[in-house]
Enzyme design. Structure first.
Site, short mmCIF file in Angstrom:
data_model
loop_
_atom_site.label_atom_id
_atom_site.label_comp_id
_atom_site.label_asym_id
_atom_site.label_seq_id
_atom_site.Cartn_x
_atom_site.Cartn_y
_atom_site.Cartn_z
N HIS A 1 0.97 -1.16 -0.10
CA HIS A 1 -0.04 -0.13 0.00
C HIS A 1 0.94 1.14 0.15
CE1 HIS A 1 -3.14 -2.70 1.56
NE2 HIS A 1 -3.97 -1.99 0.64
N LYS B 1 -0.56 4.91 4.46
CA LYS B 1 -1.35 3.76 5.37
C LYS B 1 -0.89 3.71 6.68
CE LYS B 1 -3.77 -0.39 4.62
NZ LYS B 1 -5.18 0.11 4.91
#
Length: 222
Positions: free
Chosen positions: A127, A131
């Site tokens: 990600h 995040k």
């Protein structure tokens, strides 16, 4: 339909607002100082564990359905609040609201039930660097899903590897390896729109349900 969004100015909140512009859904900021609570169909939460609890208490007080894609660890007190809430309002919690991820689970289940050789399993999730939670909620959901499948042949514990790189929206790779070879299943999100569309569809669905605990699979299997 009229929804309240908790996390209105966040990445997912903005993606949901963009999708609302192409539908009949009106969106209002959950944190707005004044808001009209008449005809609110659902609260959509993409915030934090603390923000989720605030949403739950608000929804109980106002008898409004709730869906949440918030990930991260909940404390024992927060989990108890969640258990209590399900007695009063319909709640749908999902770490991933992509139809593709749900279809991927079905494909993995069919594969595992068909093979005859035990396989080691590894989950890789990638990600963007902003995040906050690691591993991702989706990776942990895949891990739990695989660990609870009956009749599969997974050899040993399931390892999760997490990477935070650039602006990647979400890559989940599930790898099975045995003496015969390596089989890989993968889902790549090219934008947050896929999650936003899923959230809006789920919000419409949950607005008609009775109090209780619902999953994204319940929505898909309606």
């Amino acid at each position: 339909m009229h929804i309240l969004i908790n996390g209105f100015n966040g990445n997912m909140g903005q993606a949901i607002q963009d999708q609302c512009k192409h539908s009949d859904v009106k969106a209002t900021d959950f944190q707005a100082a004044t808001k009209d609570l008449n005809n609110i169909s659902a609260v959509v939460d993409f915030s934090s564990p603390e923000g989720l609890i605030a949403c739950i208490n608000f929804c109980i007080e106002n008898s409004i359905p709730l869906i949440s894609g918030t990930t991260g660890l909940l404390s024992a007190e927060q989990l108890e609040t969640l258990r209590t809430a399900k007695k009063f309002i319909p709640i749908l919690l999902a770490s991933n609201m992509s139809l593709g991820v749900s279809n991927l689970k079905s494909s993995i289940e069919q594969y595992l039930l068909s093979i005859g050789t035990p396989s080691k399993c590894k989950i890789i999730e990638i990600h963007h660097t902003n995040k906050k939670d690691s591993p991702s909620g989706t990776a942990k959901e895949f891990q739990s899903f695989l660990e609870n499948l009956i009749g599969t042949k997974i050899d040993g514990p399931i390892d999760i590897q997490s990477y935070r790189i650039g602006n990647i929206f979400g890559i989940h790779r599930i790898i099975f390896e045995n003496a015969e070879g390596i089989t890989t299943f993968q889902h790549i999100a090219n934008s947050r729109n896929v999650f936003a569309r899923g959230a809006l569809k789920a919000a419409k669905w949950i607005s008609t349900k009775e109090a209780g605990d619902y999953s994204f699979s319940d929505f898909l299997n309606k």
